[in-house]
Design an enzyme around this catalytic site. Sequence first.
Site, PDB file in Angstrom:
ATOM      1  N   ALA A   1     -15.654  -0.717   2.426  1.00 38.88           N
ATOM      2  CA  ALA A   1     -14.538  -0.088   3.132  1.00 38.88           C
ATOM      3  C   ALA A   1     -13.482  -1.109   3.512  1.00 38.88           C
ATOM      4  O   ALA A   1     -13.795  -2.273   3.794  1.00 38.88           O
ATOM      5  CB  ALA A   1     -15.053   0.623   4.381  1.00 38.88           C
TER       6      ALA A   1
ATOM      7  N   THR B   1     -15.956  -3.441  -8.155  1.00 48.82           N
ATOM      8  CA  THR B   1     -15.926  -3.538  -6.694  1.00 48.82           C
ATOM      9  C   THR B   1     -17.339  -3.566  -6.139  1.00 48.82           C
ATOM     10  O   THR B   1     -17.668  -4.377  -5.265  1.00 48.82           O
ATOM     11  CB  THR B   1     -15.159  -2.351  -6.091  1.00 48.82           C
ATOM     12  OG1 THR B   1     -13.845  -2.288  -6.654  1.00 48.82           O
ATOM     13  CG2 THR B   1     -15.052  -2.479  -4.577  1.00 48.82           C
TER      14      THR B   1
ATOM     15  N   PRO C   1      -5.367   3.151  -8.247  1.00 50.43           N
ATOM     16  CA  PRO C   1      -6.152   4.200  -7.588  1.00 50.43           C
ATOM     17  C   PRO C   1      -6.688   3.754  -6.227  1.00 50.43           C
ATOM     18  O   PRO C   1      -6.897   2.569  -5.987  1.00 50.43           O
ATOM     19  CB  PRO C   1      -7.319   4.436  -8.568  1.00 50.43           C
ATOM     20  CG  PRO C   1      -6.892   3.810  -9.857  1.00 50.43           C
ATOM     21  CD  PRO C   1      -6.007   2.673  -9.486  1.00 50.43           C
ATOM     22  N   ASP C   2      -6.908   4.723  -5.369  1.00 52.23           N
ATOM     23  CA  ASP C   2      -7.503   4.473  -4.056  1.00 52.23           C
ATOM     24  C   ASP C   2      -8.179   5.772  -3.632  1.00 52.23           C
ATOM     25  O   ASP C   2      -8.528   6.598  -4.493  1.00 52.23           O
ATOM     26  CB  ASP C   2      -6.435   4.020  -3.054  1.00 52.23           C
ATOM     27  CG  ASP C   2      -7.033   3.360  -1.812  1.00 52.23           C
ATOM     28  OD1 ASP C   2      -7.222   4.071  -0.816  1.00 52.23           O
ATOM     29  OD2 ASP C   2      -7.327   2.152  -1.862  1.00 52.23           O
TER      30      ASP C   2
ATOM     31  N   LYS D   1       0.826  -1.202   0.000  1.00 51.09           N
ATOM     32  CA  LYS D   1       0.000   0.000   0.000  1.00 51.09           C
ATOM     33  C   LYS D   1       0.854   1.243   0.000  1.00 51.09           C
ATOM     34  O   LYS D   1       1.940   1.271   0.592  1.00 51.09           O
ATOM     35  CB  LYS D   1      -0.907   0.034   1.234  1.00 51.09           C
ATOM     36  CG  LYS D   1      -2.149   0.884   1.049  1.00 51.09           C
ATOM     37  CD  LYS D   1      -3.146   0.207   0.119  1.00 51.09           C
ATOM     38  CE  LYS D   1      -4.426   1.008  -0.016  1.00 51.09           C
ATOM     39  NZ  LYS D   1      -5.421   0.286  -0.852  1.00 51.09           N
TER      40      LYS D   1
ATOM     41  N   LEU E   1     -21.472   7.363  -0.350  1.00 54.70           N
ATOM     42  CA  LEU E   1     -22.079   7.227  -1.676  1.00 54.70           C
ATOM     43  C   LEU E   1     -21.122   7.640  -2.778  1.00 54.70           C
ATOM     44  O   LEU E   1     -21.519   8.266  -3.757  1.00 54.70           O
ATOM     45  CB  LEU E   1     -23.365   8.061  -1.751  1.00 54.70           C
ATOM     46  CG  LEU E   1     -24.504   7.613  -0.841  1.00 54.70           C
ATOM     47  CD1 LEU E   1     -25.653   8.607  -0.906  1.00 54.70           C
ATOM     48  CD2 LEU E   1     -24.984   6.216  -1.224  1.00 54.70           C
ATOM     49  N   GLY E   2     -19.858   7.276  -2.621  1.00 53.55           N
ATOM     50  CA  GLY E   2     -18.883   7.541  -3.673  1.00 53.55           C
ATOM     51  C   GLY E   2     -19.103   6.628  -4.862  1.00 53.55           C
ATOM     52  O   GLY E   2     -20.181   6.036  -5.028  1.00 53.55           O
ATOM     53  N   ALA E   3     -18.074   6.476  -5.679  1.00 50.69           N
ATOM     54  CA  ALA E   3     -18.206   5.669  -6.891  1.00 50.69           C
ATOM     55  C   ALA E   3     -18.620   4.241  -6.590  1.00 50.69           C
ATOM     56  O   ALA E   3     -19.422   3.646  -7.317  1.00 50.69           O
ATOM     57  CB  ALA E   3     -16.884   5.688  -7.662  1.00 50.69           C
TER      58      ALA E   3
ATOM     59  N   MET F   1     -14.596   5.279   4.774  1.00 47.29           N
ATOM     60  CA  MET F   1     -13.308   4.943   5.374  1.00 47.29           C
ATOM     61  C   MET F   1     -13.457   3.781   6.345  1.00 47.29           C
ATOM     62  O   MET F   1     -14.554   3.454   6.798  1.00 47.29           O
ATOM     63  CB  MET F   1     -12.735   6.160   6.093  1.00 47.29           C
ATOM     64  CG  MET F   1     -12.488   7.350   5.184  1.00 47.29           C
ATOM     65  SD  MET F   1     -11.219   7.036   3.922  1.00 47.29           S
ATOM     66  CE  MET F   1      -9.734   7.242   4.903  1.00 47.29           C
TER      67      MET F   1
END
Length: 356
Positions: free
Chosen positions: A262, A154, A118-119, A79, A184-186, A241
């Site tokens: 998460a 995902t 990406p993260d 990471k 409610l992100g991607a 998160m």
Amino acid sequence: MSIEETLEWDGELTVTRFDRETGAWFVIRLDSTVLGPAAGGTRAAQYPTLDAALADAGKLAGAMTLKMAVSNLPMGGGKSVIALPAPRKDIDPKSWTRILEIHAENLNKLNGSYWTGPDVNTNSADMDVLNDTTRFVFGRSIERGGAGSSALTTAIGVFEAIKASAHHRGLGTLDGLTVLVQGLGAVGGSVAALAADAGARLLVADTDRERLGHARALGHTVIEPDDVLTTRCDVFAPCAMGGVITANVASNLDCAVVAGAANNVLADEYAGEILNKRGILYAPDFVANAGGAIHLVGREVLGWSESTVHERAVGIGESLGRVFAISDAESSTPEAAAKKLAAGRAQQVSSASVGA
């Protein structure tokens, strides 16, 4: 926790670097390369201290090791964490470009022992910039020959995890169940849409007004972020998160299933045991959210087609079925069962290497 305590870590390698011009710290942690080169996304965020950034990178790298192993992918776990001096949205473009250039230098110095993608607060466009000076990158845009965003894959995997968990818990299908999606992100937004299409009643929480406005327009019920952990639901899907379920939260959570996108949902080792004793079924996050790794490694390393990637993401439900079967048979927590599966695959690979 001090930096000395944070550095007492069971992983293979820790790399740190500071850039005085931008005020950014760079942390890369390689947890394991037993199954192949370490891989894991680049997270850009503010941290209160350097040791907090180190600790987060270590936990996330460990989760990637488990995720790759359980998903039967030929990569290890690692990471990147870029500790920013200000919120990502407040970093000026020139400074952000410099930050990405330095990150690419760090990747090149590791010479293929670690690959990133990406993260949180990074995307395919950032991977394109990294790819200008390093080849050790996943998740470039489709225009640049990459697999593009892994968010939908995902979300599909998380949705299958929710369905499998609800079924195993005896709740039946999602039709009529109350699903609470935190974030409610991607990914979280797509999880909410898939659950709604399956007939679930959606409760949603986010700090972004635009996302909440869209959710209201779709008929979802919006709740305050501070009320997430005390609101009754059938399925709690944390998609923001990690570290949201502490031992105290686990003792009071009012739901039957926890399954979300998460990373590192459980804040401590006791939280999972408490959930298990209370009859709340937890889908280990490194199994439930593995769709992103399947998407990027499958498309860009193994050359899988879109249909194969989709099938593997849908198969996360079956993987969880195996985890729950071990958990039931051994009277262990689902997380312990999933870690046993991961350790078994690492052992198989190690034994095969010795035999060769």
